[in-house]
Design an enzyme around this catalytic site. Structure first.
Site, PDB file in Angstrom:
ATOM      1  N   ASP A   1     -20.079 -25.982 -27.919  1.00  0.00           N
ATOM      2  CA  ASP A   1     -21.304 -26.738 -27.631  1.00  0.00           C
ATOM      3  C   ASP A   1     -21.871 -26.307 -26.280  1.00  0.00           C
ATOM      4  O   ASP A   1     -23.025 -25.900 -26.165  1.00  0.00           O
ATOM      5  CB  ASP A   1     -20.999 -28.245 -27.627  1.00  0.00           C
ATOM      6  CG  ASP A   1     -22.242 -29.071 -27.340  1.00  0.00           C
ATOM      7  OD1 ASP A   1     -23.351 -28.599 -27.691  1.00  0.00           O
ATOM      8  OD2 ASP A   1     -22.122 -30.175 -26.783  1.00  0.00           O
TER       9      ASP A   1
ATOM     10  N   VAL B   1     -23.715 -22.877 -25.507  1.00  0.00           N
ATOM     11  CA  VAL B   1     -24.973 -22.596 -26.211  1.00  0.00           C
ATOM     12  C   VAL B   1     -25.991 -23.668 -25.848  1.00  0.00           C
ATOM     13  O   VAL B   1     -25.861 -24.819 -26.275  1.00  0.00           O
ATOM     14  CB  VAL B   1     -24.739 -22.537 -27.739  1.00  0.00           C
ATOM     15  CG1 VAL B   1     -26.019 -22.146 -28.452  1.00  0.00           C
ATOM     16  CG2 VAL B   1     -23.612 -21.565 -28.066  1.00  0.00           C
TER      17      VAL B   1
ATOM     18  N   ASP C   1       0.678 -26.539 -22.361  1.00  0.00           N
ATOM     19  CA  ASP C   1       1.442 -26.133 -21.174  1.00  0.00           C
ATOM     20  C   ASP C   1       0.962 -24.762 -20.712  1.00  0.00           C
ATOM     21  O   ASP C   1      -0.090 -24.300 -21.151  1.00  0.00           O
ATOM     22  CB  ASP C   1       2.941 -26.118 -21.506  1.00  0.00           C
ATOM     23  CG  ASP C   1       3.232 -25.214 -22.695  1.00  0.00           C
ATOM     24  OD1 ASP C   1       2.339 -24.455 -23.127  1.00  0.00           O
ATOM     25  OD2 ASP C   1       4.372 -25.255 -23.202  1.00  0.00           O
TER      26      ASP C   1
ATOM     27  N   ASP D   1      -0.525 -19.702 -29.302  1.00  0.00           N
ATOM     28  CA  ASP D   1       0.609 -19.697 -28.368  1.00  0.00           C
ATOM     29  C   ASP D   1       1.878 -19.731 -29.210  1.00  0.00           C
ATOM     30  O   ASP D   1       2.236 -20.768 -29.768  1.00  0.00           O
ATOM     31  CB  ASP D   1       0.516 -20.918 -27.439  1.00  0.00           C
ATOM     32  CG  ASP D   1       1.781 -21.133 -26.610  1.00  0.00           C
ATOM     33  OD1 ASP D   1       2.786 -20.414 -26.819  1.00  0.00           O
ATOM     34  OD2 ASP D   1       1.763 -22.037 -25.761  1.00  0.00           O
TER      35      ASP D   1
ATOM     36  N   HIS E   1      -6.114 -21.603 -25.111  1.00  0.00           N
ATOM     37  CA  HIS E   1      -5.402 -20.977 -26.229  1.00  0.00           C
ATOM     38  C   HIS E   1      -3.892 -21.228 -26.157  1.00  0.00           C
ATOM     39  O   HIS E   1      -3.126 -20.567 -26.847  1.00  0.00           O
ATOM     40  CB  HIS E   1      -5.712 -19.475 -26.288  1.00  0.00           C
ATOM     41  CG  HIS E   1      -7.111 -19.174 -26.735  1.00  0.00           C
ATOM     42  ND1 HIS E   1      -7.622 -17.917 -26.863  1.00  0.00           N
ATOM     43  CD2 HIS E   1      -8.134 -20.007 -27.102  1.00  0.00           C
ATOM     44  CE1 HIS E   1      -8.886 -17.972 -27.280  1.00  0.00           C
ATOM     45  NE2 HIS E   1      -9.222 -19.235 -27.420  1.00  0.00           N
TER      46      HIS E   1
ATOM     47  N   ASN F   1     -18.707 -19.333 -35.364  1.00  0.00           N
ATOM     48  CA  ASN F   1     -18.517 -20.719 -35.810  1.00  0.00           C
ATOM     49  C   ASN F   1     -18.240 -20.880 -37.301  1.00  0.00           C
ATOM     50  O   ASN F   1     -17.437 -21.726 -37.696  1.00  0.00           O
ATOM     51  CB  ASN F   1     -19.766 -21.549 -35.462  1.00  0.00           C
ATOM     52  CG  ASN F   1     -19.961 -21.697 -33.962  1.00  0.00           C
ATOM     53  OD1 ASN F   1     -19.009 -21.532 -33.194  1.00  0.00           O
ATOM     54  ND2 ASN F   1     -21.179 -21.986 -33.546  1.00  0.00           N
TER      55      ASN F   1
ATOM     56  N   ARG G   1     -12.167 -26.847 -28.811  1.00  0.00           N
ATOM     57  CA  ARG G   1     -12.987 -25.658 -29.072  1.00  0.00           C
ATOM     58  C   ARG G   1     -14.441 -26.038 -29.383  1.00  0.00           C
ATOM     59  O   ARG G   1     -15.384 -25.364 -28.954  1.00  0.00           O
ATOM     60  CB  ARG G   1     -12.380 -24.877 -30.243  1.00  0.00           C
ATOM     61  CG  ARG G   1     -13.123 -23.589 -30.536  1.00  0.00           C
ATOM     62  CD  ARG G   1     -12.337 -22.682 -31.473  1.00  0.00           C
ATOM     63  NE  ARG G   1     -12.966 -21.385 -31.579  1.00  0.00           N
ATOM     64  CZ  ARG G   1     -13.391 -20.877 -32.721  1.00  0.00           C
ATOM     65  NH1 ARG G   1     -13.250 -21.542 -33.852  1.00  0.00           N
ATOM     66  NH2 ARG G   1     -13.962 -19.680 -32.744  1.00  0.00           N
TER      67      ARG G   1
ATOM     68  N   THR H   1       4.889 -22.538 -27.779  1.00  0.00           N
ATOM     69  CA  THR H   1       4.719 -23.991 -27.921  1.00  0.00           C
ATOM     70  C   THR H   1       3.300 -24.257 -28.442  1.00  0.00           C
ATOM     71  O   THR H   1       2.414 -24.657 -27.690  1.00  0.00           O
ATOM     72  CB  THR H   1       4.905 -24.690 -26.556  1.00  0.00           C
ATOM     73  OG1 THR H   1       4.058 -24.041 -25.587  1.00  0.00           O
ATOM     74  CG2 THR H   1       6.339 -24.637 -26.070  1.00  0.00           C
TER      75      THR H   1
ATOM     76  N   PRO I   1     -18.367 -15.623 -26.618  1.00  0.00           N
ATOM     77  CA  PRO I   1     -17.664 -14.338 -26.577  1.00  0.00           C
ATOM     78  C   PRO I   1     -16.823 -14.112 -27.835  1.00  0.00           C
ATOM     79  O   PRO I   1     -16.135 -15.013 -28.288  1.00  0.00           O
ATOM     80  CB  PRO I   1     -16.758 -14.475 -25.342  1.00  0.00           C
ATOM     81  CG  PRO I   1     -16.586 -15.951 -25.151  1.00  0.00           C
ATOM     82  CD  PRO I   1     -17.828 -16.605 -25.668  1.00  0.00           C
TER      83      PRO I   1
HETATM   84  C1  HEM Z   1     -12.317 -16.177 -23.382  1.00  0.00           C
HETATM   85  C2  HEM Z   1     -13.090 -16.076 -24.448  1.00  0.00           C
HETATM   86  C3  HEM Z   1     -12.727 -16.677 -25.763  1.00  0.00           C
HETATM   87  C4  HEM Z   1     -12.694 -16.046 -26.958  1.00  0.00           C
HETATM   88  C5  HEM Z   1     -13.056 -14.603 -27.229  1.00  0.00           C
HETATM   89  C6  HEM Z   1     -12.230 -17.012 -27.931  1.00  0.00           C
HETATM   90  C7  HEM Z   1     -12.083 -16.742 -29.280  1.00  0.00           C
HETATM   91  C8  HEM Z   1     -11.434 -17.579 -30.160  1.00  0.00           C
HETATM   92  C9  HEM Z   1     -11.131 -17.252 -31.530  1.00  0.00           C
HETATM   93  C10 HEM Z   1     -11.541 -15.964 -32.249  1.00  0.00           C
HETATM   94  C11 HEM Z   1     -10.437 -18.282 -32.064  1.00  0.00           C
HETATM   95  C12 HEM Z   1      -9.884 -18.386 -33.483  1.00  0.00           C
HETATM   96  C13 HEM Z   1     -10.975 -18.836 -34.444  1.00  0.00           C
HETATM   97  C14 HEM Z   1     -10.556 -18.656 -35.879  1.00  0.00           C
HETATM   98  O1  HEM Z   1      -9.836 -17.717 -36.175  1.00  0.00           O
HETATM   99  O2  HEM Z   1     -10.987 -19.478 -36.728  1.00  0.00           O
HETATM  100  C15 HEM Z   1     -10.293 -19.273 -31.032  1.00  0.00           C
HETATM  101  C16 HEM Z   1      -9.640 -20.478 -31.179  1.00  0.00           C
HETATM  102  C17 HEM Z   1      -9.602 -21.454 -30.212  1.00  0.00           C
HETATM  103  N1  HEM Z   1     -10.274 -21.425 -29.011  1.00  0.00           N
HETATM  104 FE1  HEM Z   1     -11.093 -19.806 -28.144  1.00  0.00          FE
HETATM  105  N2  HEM Z   1     -12.002 -18.197 -27.312  1.00  0.00           N
HETATM  106  C18 HEM Z   1     -12.298 -18.060 -25.987  1.00  0.00           C
HETATM  107  C19 HEM Z   1     -12.254 -19.041 -25.026  1.00  0.00           C
HETATM  108  C20 HEM Z   1     -11.964 -20.364 -25.280  1.00  0.00           C
HETATM  109  C21 HEM Z   1     -12.203 -21.469 -24.387  1.00  0.00           C
HETATM  110  C22 HEM Z   1     -12.892 -21.340 -23.015  1.00  0.00           C
HETATM  111  C23 HEM Z   1     -11.755 -22.590 -24.996  1.00  0.00           C
HETATM  112  C24 HEM Z   1     -11.784 -24.013 -24.526  1.00  0.00           C
HETATM  113  C25 HEM Z   1     -11.864 -24.371 -23.254  1.00  0.00           C
HETATM  114  C26 HEM Z   1     -11.198 -22.186 -26.269  1.00  0.00           C
HETATM  115  C27 HEM Z   1     -10.552 -23.001 -27.156  1.00  0.00           C
HETATM  116  C28 HEM Z   1     -10.017 -22.590 -28.360  1.00  0.00           C
HETATM  117  C29 HEM Z   1      -9.103 -23.394 -29.152  1.00  0.00           C
HETATM  118  C30 HEM Z   1      -8.506 -24.710 -28.735  1.00  0.00           C
HETATM  119  C31 HEM Z   1      -8.861 -22.684 -30.327  1.00  0.00           C
HETATM  120  C32 HEM Z   1      -8.022 -23.141 -31.533  1.00  0.00           C
HETATM  121  C33 HEM Z   1      -8.916 -23.977 -32.441  1.00  0.00           C
HETATM  122  C34 HEM Z   1      -8.234 -24.532 -33.689  1.00  0.00           C
HETATM  123  O3  HEM Z   1      -7.032 -24.371 -33.880  1.00  0.00           O
HETATM  124  O4  HEM Z   1      -8.965 -25.155 -34.494  1.00  0.00           O
HETATM  125  N3  HEM Z   1     -11.389 -20.842 -26.428  1.00  0.00           N
HETATM  126  N4  HEM Z   1     -10.922 -18.826 -29.899  1.00  0.00           N
END
Ligand code: HEM
Length: 315
Positions: A65, A68, A243, A235, A186, A87, A60, A238, A156
């Site tokens: 990074d 922006v 996956d 997810d 996700h 962030n 994430r 899993t 987003p």
């Molecule tokens: C499609 C638009 C996206 C939105 C609106 C979004 C939004 C979010 C939000 C709100 C969270 C939870 C943050 C929290 O509650 O602290 C999250 C977690 C995460 N996002 Fe996204 N995300 C998006 C796309 C992506 C993309 C493109 C990636 C990487 C290629 C990504 C990777 C992750 C990961 C791996 C987590 C879990 C992080 C953790 O457990 O520390 N996300 N995202």
């Protein structure tokens, strides 16, 4: 007639698109720091072994990074972007990157950029959690600045609909299929209650009733502490295996975030979700190539920016 007159401008566009990444090369550190890639991989593997979630957090961090002002490690600079709404209180993994940077500095002084370390760490995290691998073009340099306002406008939020998400990713050059593939990140990690509460209490038709009921006790309706920060897996099937179950969950109305479920709710992305849900290989391939493309967003190269000595501050 029309197509032949378009040809020169199409060629020019293709050249321009290629030029940013043409300066990056997978062998960039082959002679200047030959052990860098193995060192980074070993450190990421150890960090993920210690705490599974770290793999998700590093992935994430790289996304936040690159969206922006390009993949320039701006997100790693203390303050600034780190205070932006998507962030603050949510990004994790800074200390892991700092520790990897210290190890790499001990190997080769001021040679490997923080932006490249973060890009490699994202790839190595996915691999450590059982996902696909890909070759990372290298040679990014680190920014001298970070931009909080841009982080607020370009990342987003989870309440976005398909139209907004398509625009947000389209503005960075991604197709609908690439946006759906990248959202497959996700398949690992967690989100805080404040980011999915509305979905539990206000979206009765697009969420599986038993799934919503299972999440409510840990995400009570009243807003504010302590419920806001309670975590749930992105997810549900899993949570720490990279996956394609994320897409299978969407088909069953078990997406955690609103922005997840809008990818499968009778709209234009349903067929893409179905394809990734039925073919792990189709997802892996699409995710890997979209990650390379994301890693190539607006890099600083040549004499632009600097190679930071410490990732959290400019030299
Ligand atoms: C499609 C638009 C996206 C939105 C609106 C979004 C939004 C979010 C939000 C709100 C969270 C939870 C943050 C929290 O509650 O602290 C999250 C977690 C995460 N996002 Fe996204 N995300 C998006 C796309 C992506 C993309 C493109 C990636 C990487 C290629 C990504 C990777 C992750 C990961 C791996 C987590 C879990 C992080 C953790 O457990 O520390 N996300 N995202």
């Amino acid at each position: 007639m029309a197509s032949s007159s378009l040809l020169p401008s199409v060629m020019l566009l293709l050249c321009l698109a290629a030029s940013a990444s043409a300066q990056l090369s997978p062998t960039f550190y082959a002679t200047s720091c030959p052990k860098a890639l193995d060192t980074i991989k070993a450190a990421v593997t150890a960090a993920v072994k210690k705490e599974n979630r770290m793999g998700a957090s590093l992935l994430r961090l790289h996304f936040h990074d690159c969206f922006v002002q390009g993949c320039d490690a701006s997100v790693l600079l203390s303050g600034n972007e780190q205070n932006a709404l998507p962030n603050v209180g949510s990004l994790r993994g800074f200390e892991v990157i700092d520790s990897i940077k210290a190890q790499v500095e001990a190997l080769c002084k001021q040679t490997v950029s923080c932006a490249d370390i973060l890009t490699l760490a994202a790839r190595d995290s996915v691999v450590a959690l059982g996902g696909p691998s890909w070759t990372v073009p290298l040679g990014r340099r680190d920014s001298l600045t970070a931009n909080e306002a841009l982080a607020n406008s370009d990342l987003p939020p989870p309440f976005f609909d398909l139209v907004n998400l398509t625009k947000s990713f389209g503005d960075k050059g991604f197709s609908l299929t690439e946006m759906v593939a990248l959202s497959g990140a996700h398949t690992i990690g967690q989100a805080q209650c404040l980011n999915f509460r509305d979905r539990l209490y206000n979206e009765t038709t697009s969420i599986d009733a038993a799934f919503a009921a299972s999440l409510k006790p840990n995400c009570p309706r009243p807003t504010g502490a302590p419920g806001d920060g309670n975590l749930a897996a992105l997810d549900v099937s899993t949570p720490y295996y990279f996956d394609n179950k994320y897409y299978v969950n969407l088909q069953a109305k078990k997406g955690l975030l609103h922005s997840d479920q809008v990818l499968f709710n009778g709209g234009g992305a349903d067929n893409i979700v179905s394809n990734f849900a039925s073919s792990a290989a189709a997802f892996s391939g699409a995710f890997a190539s979209a990650m390379v493309k994301m890693g190539n967003l607006g890099p600083l190269t040549g004499s632009q920016g600097q190679v930071r000595l410490s990732c959290s501050k400019v030299n």
